[in-house]
Design a protein around this motif. Structure first.
Motif, PDB file in Angstrom:
ATOM      1  N   PRO A  47      41.945  32.949  33.796  1.00 40.88           N
ATOM      2  CA  PRO A  47      40.481  33.467  34.087  1.00 40.88           C
ATOM      3  C   PRO A  47      40.701  34.418  35.294  1.00 40.88           C
ATOM      4  N   ALA A  48      39.847  35.317  35.493  1.00 38.24           N
ATOM      5  CA  ALA A  48      39.704  36.079  36.351  1.00 38.24           C
ATOM      6  C   ALA A  48      39.760  35.865  37.985  1.00 38.24           C
ATOM      7  N   GLU A  49      38.838  34.840  38.170  1.00 38.37           N
ATOM      8  CA  GLU A  49      38.900  34.001  39.478  1.00 38.37           C
ATOM      9  C   GLU A  49      40.401  33.323  39.971  1.00 38.37           C
ATOM     10  N   GLN A  50      40.894  32.847  39.120  1.00 34.76           N
ATOM     11  CA  GLN A  50      42.261  32.399  39.132  1.00 34.76           C
ATOM     12  C   GLN A  50      43.308  33.236  39.543  1.00 34.76           C
ATOM     13  N   VAL A  51      43.096  34.617  38.994  1.00 37.00           N
ATOM     14  CA  VAL A  51      44.005  35.664  39.036  1.00 37.00           C
ATOM     15  C   VAL A  51      43.624  36.050  40.649  1.00 37.00           C
ATOM     16  N   ALA A  52      42.300  36.329  40.824  1.00 41.21           N
ATOM     17  CA  ALA A  52      41.940  36.936  42.187  1.00 41.21           C
ATOM     18  C   ALA A  52      42.609  36.022  43.342  1.00 41.21           C
ATOM     19  N   THR A  70      52.011  40.919  51.574  1.00 36.50           N
ATOM     20  CA  THR A  70      52.085  42.121  52.005  1.00 36.50           C
ATOM     21  C   THR A  70      51.100  43.207  51.652  1.00 36.50           C
ATOM     22  N   GLY A  71      50.102  42.880  50.848  1.00 37.51           N
ATOM     23  CA  GLY A  71      49.139  43.797  50.268  1.00 37.51           C
ATOM     24  C   GLY A  71      49.645  44.556  49.194  1.00 37.51           C
ATOM     25  N   ALA A  72      50.665  44.273  48.630  1.00 35.68           N
ATOM     26  CA  ALA A  72      51.333  45.051  47.440  1.00 35.68           C
ATOM     27  C   ALA A  72      50.402  44.677  46.190  1.00 35.68           C
ATOM     28  N   LEU A  73      49.772  43.319  46.176  1.00 40.69           N
ATOM     29  CA  LEU A  73      48.772  42.958  44.960  1.00 40.69           C
ATOM     30  C   LEU A  73      47.461  43.295  45.889  1.00 40.69           C
ATOM     31  N   HIS A  74      46.372  43.589  44.984  1.00 41.82           N
ATOM     32  CA  HIS A  74      44.910  43.586  45.128  1.00 41.82           C
ATOM     33  C   HIS A  74      44.237  43.512  43.768  1.00 41.82           C
ATOM     34  N   TYR A  75      42.786  43.320  43.662  1.00 38.68           N
ATOM     35  CA  TYR A  75      42.333  43.057  42.685  1.00 38.68           C
ATOM     36  C   TYR A  75      40.916  43.559  42.722  1.00 38.68           C
ATOM     37  N   VAL A  76      40.077  43.490  41.637  1.00 40.00           N
ATOM     38  CA  VAL A  76      38.566  43.965  41.433  1.00 40.00           C
ATOM     39  C   VAL A  76      38.213  43.153  40.410  1.00 40.00           C
ATOM     40  N   LEU A  77      37.058  42.426  40.839  1.00 37.15           N
ATOM     41  CA  LEU A  77      36.592  41.665  39.851  1.00 37.15           C
ATOM     42  C   LEU A  77      35.396  42.182  39.183  1.00 37.15           C
ATOM     43  N   GLU A  78      35.570  42.359  37.849  1.00 36.99           N
ATOM     44  CA  GLU A  78      34.150  42.860  37.358  1.00 36.99           C
ATOM     45  C   GLU A  78      33.006  42.152  37.559  1.00 36.99           C
ATOM     46  N   GLY A  79      32.132  43.051  38.198  1.00 36.86           N
ATOM     47  CA  GLY A  79      30.863  42.281  38.479  1.00 36.86           C
ATOM     48  C   GLY A  79      30.856  41.127  39.565  1.00 36.86           C
ATOM     49  N   GLY A  80      31.807  41.212  40.321  1.00 42.17           N
ATOM     50  CA  GLY A  80      32.247  40.137  41.176  1.00 42.17           C
ATOM     51  C   GLY A  80      32.352  40.776  42.630  1.00 42.17           C
ATOM     52  N   GLU A 100      40.624  40.366  31.115  1.00 42.33           N
ATOM     53  CA  GLU A 100      39.332  39.890  31.099  1.00 42.33           C
ATOM     54  C   GLU A 100      38.597  39.654  32.418  1.00 42.33           C
ATOM     55  N   GLY A 101      37.704  40.690  32.948  1.00 39.44           N
ATOM     56  CA  GLY A 101      36.975  40.417  34.167  1.00 39.44           C
ATOM     57  C   GLY A 101      37.701  41.009  35.288  1.00 39.44           C
ATOM     58  N   VAL A 102      39.069  40.977  35.323  1.00 31.77           N
ATOM     59  CA  VAL A 102      39.464  41.406  36.717  1.00 31.77           C
ATOM     60  C   VAL A 102      40.804  42.726  36.237  1.00 31.77           C
ATOM     61  N   THR A 103      40.796  43.712  37.458  1.00 29.01           N
ATOM     62  CA  THR A 103      41.818  44.567  37.480  1.00 29.01           C
ATOM     63  C   THR A 103      42.881  44.300  38.505  1.00 29.01           C
ATOM     64  N   VAL A 104      44.135  44.172  38.360  1.00 31.88           N
ATOM     65  CA  VAL A 104      45.053  43.895  39.384  1.00 31.88           C
ATOM     66  C   VAL A 104      45.660  45.255  39.739  1.00 31.88           C
ATOM     67  N   TYR A 105      45.767  45.586  40.932  1.00 35.79           N
ATOM     68  CA  TYR A 105      46.514  46.778  41.518  1.00 35.79           C
ATOM     69  C   TYR A 105      47.821  46.538  41.995  1.00 35.79           C
ATOM     70  N   PHE A 106      49.013  46.918  41.644  1.00 37.91           N
ATOM     71  CA  PHE A 106      50.238  46.728  42.375  1.00 37.91           C
ATOM     72  C   PHE A 106      50.895  48.238  42.883  1.00 37.91           C
TER      73      PHE A 106
END
Length: 184
Positions: A63-68, A76-86, A24-30
């Motif tokens: 919540p999206a902000e907590q995930v981010a 390491t940069g193995a994880l990144h995120y994109v917040l929907e509208g954030g 909900e509101g976030v996409t995590v890239y691995f």
């Protein structure tokens, strides 16, 4: 849920490499090749980062902000995120370089890293210090497998060539990527 893999490598490309997990509101890239299992994610949000389950990233469980916020702790940069509208993830200022005892160099900032596939934009990375990684310039944890110690080599040199796997380089090939005068 998972999305398609993304592989942008240009310096202007977003930080969306690897497998996508949408909540909900976030996409995590691995990017699995960059993960050396520091586990900040698992300790920070165990209800989201669940390595024994599939999918292992369950971004919908917080919540999206907590995930981010937890993703930003991945050194390491193995994880990144994109917040929907954030806002997009912003690099630390100033850039910092932190050597990990008997491990990689952790770098945070507005980075452009030269890789075999070209330059890539990054905000966090763990770079190989022992010279034995199979994912150069990134650390892949090989230093632990070969017993490399920063103390053994004066606080930061490379492992011996025999441990790095480059003791028999091909013609025109050097482990450090340098060219000889004849190749220039």
């Amino acid at each position: 849920m998972t999305g398609p893999d993304a592989q942008p490598d240009s310096p202007a490309a977003p930080l969306t490499r690897g497998k996508a997990y949408t909540g909900e509101g976030v996409t995590v890239y691995f990017d699995a090749a960059r993960c050396i299992h520091v586990a900040n994610c698992v300790r920070g949000l165990p209800q989201v980062f669940r390595p024994r389950e599939r999918p292992w990233v369950q971004a919908w469980n917080a919540p999206a902000e907590q995930v981010a916020a937890v993703v930003r702790t991945c050194p390491t940069g193995a994880l990144h995120y994109v917040l929907e509208g954030g806002p997009a993830e912003t690099p630390d200022q100033p850039t910092t370089v932190t050597p990990v005892t008997d491990g990689p160099l952790n770098i945070r900032g507005d980075l452009v890293i030269k890789t075999p596939g070209g330059e890539m934009r990054e905000v966090r990375a763990a770079l190989c210090r022992c010279g034995a990684s199979h994912n150069k310039p990134f650390c892949d944890g090989t230093h632990a497998k070969i017993g490399w110690s920063s103390a053994d080599v004066g606080g930061g040199g490379e492992a011996p060539r025999s441990q790095r796997g480059d003791d028999r380089p091909g013609e025109g090939q050097r482990a450090d990527g340098a060219q000889t005068l004849e190749e220039k």
